[in-house]
Structure formats: structure tokens, C-alpha cells
Design a protein around this motif. Structure first.
Motif, PDB file in Angstrom:
ATOM      1  N   GLU A 287      -7.863  16.570   8.722  1.00  0.00           N
ATOM      2  CA  GLU A 287      -6.649  17.371   8.522  1.00  0.00           C
ATOM      3  C   GLU A 287      -5.783  17.340   9.776  1.00  0.00           C
ATOM      4  O   GLU A 287      -4.567  17.182   9.684  1.00  0.00           O
ATOM      5  N   ASP A 288      -6.413  17.495  10.934  1.00  0.00           N
ATOM      6  CA  ASP A 288      -5.666  17.479  12.196  1.00  0.00           C
ATOM      7  C   ASP A 288      -4.962  16.140  12.403  1.00  0.00           C
ATOM      8  O   ASP A 288      -3.798  16.104  12.814  1.00  0.00           O
TER       9      ASP A 288
ATOM     10  N   GLU B 256      -8.700   8.490   4.878  1.00  0.00           N
ATOM     11  CA  GLU B 256      -9.808   9.195   5.531  1.00  0.00           C
ATOM     12  C   GLU B 256      -9.827  10.667   5.125  1.00  0.00           C
ATOM     13  O   GLU B 256     -10.890  11.234   4.884  1.00  0.00           O
ATOM     14  N   TYR B 257      -8.654  11.285   5.048  1.00  0.00           N
ATOM     15  CA  TYR B 257      -8.578  12.683   4.618  1.00  0.00           C
ATOM     16  C   TYR B 257      -9.089  12.819   3.183  1.00  0.00           C
ATOM     17  O   TYR B 257      -9.881  13.719   2.884  1.00  0.00           O
ATOM     18  N   MET B 258      -8.624  11.939   2.299  1.00  0.00           N
ATOM     19  CA  MET B 258      -9.043  12.019   0.897  1.00  0.00           C
ATOM     20  C   MET B 258     -10.556  11.851   0.757  1.00  0.00           C
ATOM     21  O   MET B 258     -11.192  12.567  -0.029  1.00  0.00           O
TER      22      MET B 258
ATOM     23  N   ARG C 120       0.851  -1.192   0.000  1.00  0.00           N
ATOM     24  CA  ARG C 120       0.000   0.000   0.000  1.00  0.00           C
ATOM     25  C   ARG C 120       0.881   1.234   0.000  1.00  0.00           C
ATOM     26  O   ARG C 120       1.917   1.257   0.649  1.00  0.00           O
ATOM     27  N   THR C 121       0.413   2.265  -0.665  1.00  0.00           N
ATOM     28  CA  THR C 121       1.169   3.517  -0.676  1.00  0.00           C
ATOM     29  C   THR C 121       0.506   4.589   0.166  1.00  0.00           C
ATOM     30  O   THR C 121       1.041   5.684   0.299  1.00  0.00           O
ATOM     31  N   THR C 122      -0.683   4.282   0.694  1.00  0.00           N
ATOM     32  CA  THR C 122      -1.369   5.223   1.588  1.00  0.00           C
ATOM     33  C   THR C 122      -1.792   4.473   2.850  1.00  0.00           C
ATOM     34  O   THR C 122      -1.967   3.259   2.838  1.00  0.00           O
ATOM     35  N   ASN C 123      -1.966   5.230   3.915  1.00  0.00           N
ATOM     36  CA  ASN C 123      -2.441   4.617   5.152  1.00  0.00           C
ATOM     37  C   ASN C 123      -3.874   5.064   5.424  1.00  0.00           C
ATOM     38  O   ASN C 123      -4.466   5.852   4.678  1.00  0.00           O
ATOM     39  N   LYS C 124      -4.430   4.572   6.510  1.00  0.00           N
ATOM     40  CA  LYS C 124      -5.821   4.859   6.858  1.00  0.00           C
ATOM     41  C   LYS C 124      -6.055   6.370   7.041  1.00  0.00           C
ATOM     42  O   LYS C 124      -7.074   6.900   6.600  1.00  0.00           O
ATOM     43  N   ILE C 125      -5.115   7.047   7.653  1.00  0.00           N
ATOM     44  CA  ILE C 125      -5.257   8.485   7.907  1.00  0.00           C
ATOM     45  C   ILE C 125      -5.318   9.255   6.595  1.00  0.00           C
ATOM     46  O   ILE C 125      -6.148  10.151   6.419  1.00  0.00           O
TER      47      ILE C 125
END
Length: 137
Positions: free
Chosen positions: A90-91, A11-13, A3-8
Motif C-alpha cells: 500500500e505504501d 504486487e498490491y493486488m 499493459r494496463t498495470t505496473n509492477k507496483i
């Protein structure tokens, strides 16, 4: 496959996409209102959005009525909820970015993200583009 992205990041996307979708729905409702009422600026152009109406009296009336329509259909409440979820995402994204940054610059990044909008946006952009497969666990 890594994977190149994580859950955080995901979720932002998702939160960002929802906010953009709701903003587009609001824009379409405003355009429909403008078209239905035949609103034209003094220079002959049709305003794209309510805030583009040049005649102050027409603007006030259109703003009041279109805002009521947007609120009545529930879009305003949905947008407000989505916007709050985006800010929370975002935070979390900023917190994650700061947590993987070198210890010597974490305080600077934290202060920058808190006090400077441009620094906050830059940090969000950098963390969002981060390929998490390159981050050691």
C-alpha cells in the motif's frame, strides 16, 4: 498489447489477495470450531464467527481455543506476515500515485495519505484503477 498495470499495482493486488485468502481460511476454521462444539446463540442462531457469539463465557472459551488452533497451525504467523507485506505494498502504491500527481498537490496528497485513513484508501483505490498505459513515461 499494452499493459494496463505496473509492477507496483500487481504486487498490491497479490498481497491483498493473499490477505483475503488467509482471512477466509481463518473464518472457515472458526466456523468449523463453532459447528464442532455445537455453539448456538440464545436466540437460536448459529454464530458465523467467534466474535458473533453472544454468551460471554462461551465466547471467551471459544475465542481462546480457536485462537490457539489458528496459531498452532501457523495461520496466525502467515497472516501477520501477509498483512505486513500488504501495508508495505500500500505504501509503495501511494508513493507511486503521489509521484505521478501534479507537483502542486503532492504535499497535500502526502499529508492526506499520512493523516487520514479515508484519504489513504481513496488514493489507493485511484492508483489501483489507474491504466498505466495512459501515463507518460
Amino acid at each position: 498489447m499494452k499493459r494496463t498495470t505496473n509492477k507496483i499495482q500487481r504486487e498490491y493486488m497479490a498481497a491483498k489477495a493473499l490477505v483475503q485468502t488467509l482471512e477466509e481460511q481463518e473464518k472457515q476454521m472458526e466456523q468449523a470450531y463453532i459447528a464442532a462444539h455445537g455453539i448456538v446463540n440464545p436466540d437460536g442462531t448459529t454464530p458465523e464467527r467467534i466474535y458473533c457469539i453472544m454468551d460471554e463465557a462461551v465466547f471467551d472459551e471459544a475465542n481462546k481455543k480457536s485462537a490457539a488452533e489458528i496459531a498452532a497451525c501457523g495461520l496466525e504467523a502467515e497472516y501477520n506476515d501477509a498483512r505486513a507485506a500488504l501495508i508495505a505494498a500500500e505504501d509503495r502504491l501511494i508513493e507511486y500515485g503521489i509521484s505521478i500527481a501534479p507537483a502542486g498537490i503532492r504535499a497535500t496528497l502526502t499529508k492526506g495519505a499520512k493523516d487520514n485513513y479515508a484519504a489513504r484508501q481513496k488514493l489507493i483505490d485511484l492508483v489501483l484503477r489507474l491504466d498505466i498505459s495512459t501515463v507518460p513515461r
